[in-house]
Design a protein around this motif. Structure first.
Motif, short mmCIF file in Angstrom:
data_model
loop_
_atom_site.label_atom_id
_atom_site.label_comp_id
_atom_site.label_asym_id
_atom_site.label_seq_id
_atom_site.Cartn_x
_atom_site.Cartn_y
_atom_site.Cartn_z
N GLY A 99 14.47 2.93 -4.24
CA GLY A 99 15.38 3.59 -3.32
C GLY A 99 15.29 3.08 -1.90
O GLY A 99 15.56 3.80 -0.95
N ILE A 100 14.94 1.81 -1.75
CA ILE A 100 14.83 1.21 -0.43
C ILE A 100 16.13 0.48 -0.13
O ILE A 100 16.46 -0.50 -0.78
CB ILE A 100 13.62 0.26 -0.35
N GLN A 101 16.85 0.98 0.84
CA GLN A 101 18.13 0.40 1.25
C GLN A 101 17.90 -0.44 2.50
O GLN A 101 17.46 0.08 3.52
CB GLN A 101 19.13 1.51 1.54
N LEU A 102 18.19 -1.71 2.41
CA LEU A 102 18.00 -2.60 3.55
C LEU A 102 19.26 -2.63 4.41
O LEU A 102 20.38 -2.59 3.88
CB LEU A 102 17.66 -4.01 3.08
N PRO A 103 19.10 -2.74 5.73
CA PRO A 103 20.27 -2.81 6.62
C PRO A 103 20.92 -4.20 6.56
O PRO A 103 20.38 -5.14 5.97
CB PRO A 103 19.66 -2.55 8.00
N LYS A 104 22.07 -4.33 7.20
CA LYS A 104 22.80 -5.60 7.21
C LYS A 104 22.00 -6.72 7.86
O LYS A 104 22.18 -7.88 7.53
CB LYS A 104 24.14 -5.43 7.93
N ASP A 146 9.57 9.09 1.33
CA ASP A 146 10.54 8.69 2.36
C ASP A 146 9.87 7.88 3.46
O ASP A 146 10.43 6.89 3.94
CB ASP A 146 11.24 9.91 2.96
N LYS A 147 8.67 8.29 3.86
CA LYS A 147 7.94 7.55 4.88
C LYS A 147 7.59 6.15 4.38
O LYS A 147 7.76 5.16 5.10
CB LYS A 147 6.66 8.29 5.26
N SER A 196 0.82 -1.22 0.00
CA SER A 196 0.00 0.00 0.00
C SER A 196 0.85 1.27 0.00
O SER A 196 0.34 2.35 -0.30
CB SER A 196 -0.95 0.00 1.20
N HIS A 197 2.12 1.17 0.30
CA HIS A 197 3.00 2.34 0.34
C HIS A 197 3.71 2.61 -0.98
O HIS A 197 4.40 3.63 -1.12
CB HIS A 197 4.02 2.18 1.47
N ILE A 227 8.40 0.21 4.46
CA ILE A 227 8.70 -1.03 3.73
C ILE A 227 10.01 -1.62 4.22
O ILE A 227 10.11 -2.82 4.48
CB ILE A 227 8.71 -0.78 2.21
N ARG A 228 11.04 -0.78 4.35
CA ARG A 228 12.34 -1.27 4.84
C ARG A 228 12.20 -1.93 6.21
O ARG A 228 12.71 -3.03 6.44
CB ARG A 228 13.34 -0.11 4.92
N ASP A 229 11.50 -1.27 7.11
CA ASP A 229 11.34 -1.81 8.47
C ASP A 229 10.56 -3.13 8.47
O ASP A 229 10.91 -4.06 9.20
CB ASP A 229 10.65 -0.79 9.37
#
Length: 186
Positions: A94-99, A48-49, A34-35, A54-56
Motif C-alpha cells: 500500500g505504498i503509493q509513490l508521488p510523481k 501508516d507510519k 526495518s519498517h 518508506i515512501r519518503d
C-alpha cells in the motif's frame, strides 16, 4: 556471493565503492526494510507510519536514476538486488509513490524485466507480469507505476522472507542475486 562466484561481481572491485555499497545496504536496512514488520504486523498507525517512511526514502533516492542506470552507476550491483523485492511489493504494501518518483519507476521496470528477476519469481508473482505491457508499463489505468491491483489475492512470498540480512537457501532475494550474477554479461 562474490566470494563463491567472483565473475561478474555484484559488489564493486574498488574498496571505496565497496564500502559505499555496504553503507547503502546498511541504510536500506535501517531506513526502509526495518519498517516492513510494522506494515505487515503492526497497528494501522504503525503501518501508516512505516509506509510514509518508506515512501519518503524511496522518493529521496529517485533523482539518482535521472543520471544513472542503476544504484551505483551503469553496472548492476548488490544494491539493485537488495532493493528489487521491496520495489516489487510496493503495491502490496500500500505504498503509493508521488510523481517525483517517476525515475524510480523506470528503474524498477528495468529491474523487473531482467531475465534473472523473472526466473526468481514464484508462480503467483509471475502472474503479475502478465498484466504488464511488453514495454514494462502496467495495463491498469492507475497512476501508480508499481500498481498490480488487477491481480486478486496477496503475494505468495511476504517481503520478510526475502530480506537481505541473512539469506537462507529458500530466500527469493538470494535466488535473484545468484541468478543475477549469471545473467550479467561476462
Amino acid at each position: 556471493i562474490d566470494d563463491r562466484f567472483p565473475h561478474p561481481q555484484l559488489m564493486p572491485a574498488d574498496p571505496v565503492m565497496r564500502a559505499r555499497a555496504r553503507l547503502f545496504l546498511f541504510r536500506f536496512e535501517q531506513e526502509m526494510f526495518s519498517h516492513i514488520d510494522a506494515i505487515e504486523k503492526g497497528t494501522q498507525k504503525q503501518a501508516d507510519k512505516g509506509r510514509t517512511i518508506i515512501r519518503d526514502n524511496l522518493t529521496q533516492i529517485a533523482p539518482v536514476f535521472t543520471k544513472q542506470k542503476h544504484m551505483l552507476g551503469d553496472e548492476f550491483s548488490m544494491l539493485d538486488v537488495a532493493i528489487a523485492p521491496l520495489l516489487w511489493r510496493l503495491d502490496y504494501y500500500g505504498i503509493q509513490l508521488p510523481k517525483q518518483a517517476a525515475p524510480l519507476a523506470k528503474y524498477a521496470e528495468r529491474l523487473f524485466s531482467r531475465p534473472a528477476f523473472i526466473d526468481a519469481l514464484t508462480a503467483s508473482e509471475k502472474e503479475l507480469l502478465m498484466v504488464m505491457a511488453p514495454c514494462g508499463s502496467t495495463s491498469s489505468t492507475t497512476s501508480n507505476p508499481f500498481s498490480r491491483s488487477s491481480i486478486s489475492g496477496p503475494f505468495s512470498v511476504p517481503y520478510s522472507q526475502s530480506c537481505t540480512r541473512a539469506h537462507s537457501m529458500n530466500c527469493p532475494s538470494l535466488i535473484f542475486c545468484w541468478k543475477a550474477s549469471s545473467d550479467r554479461k561476462m
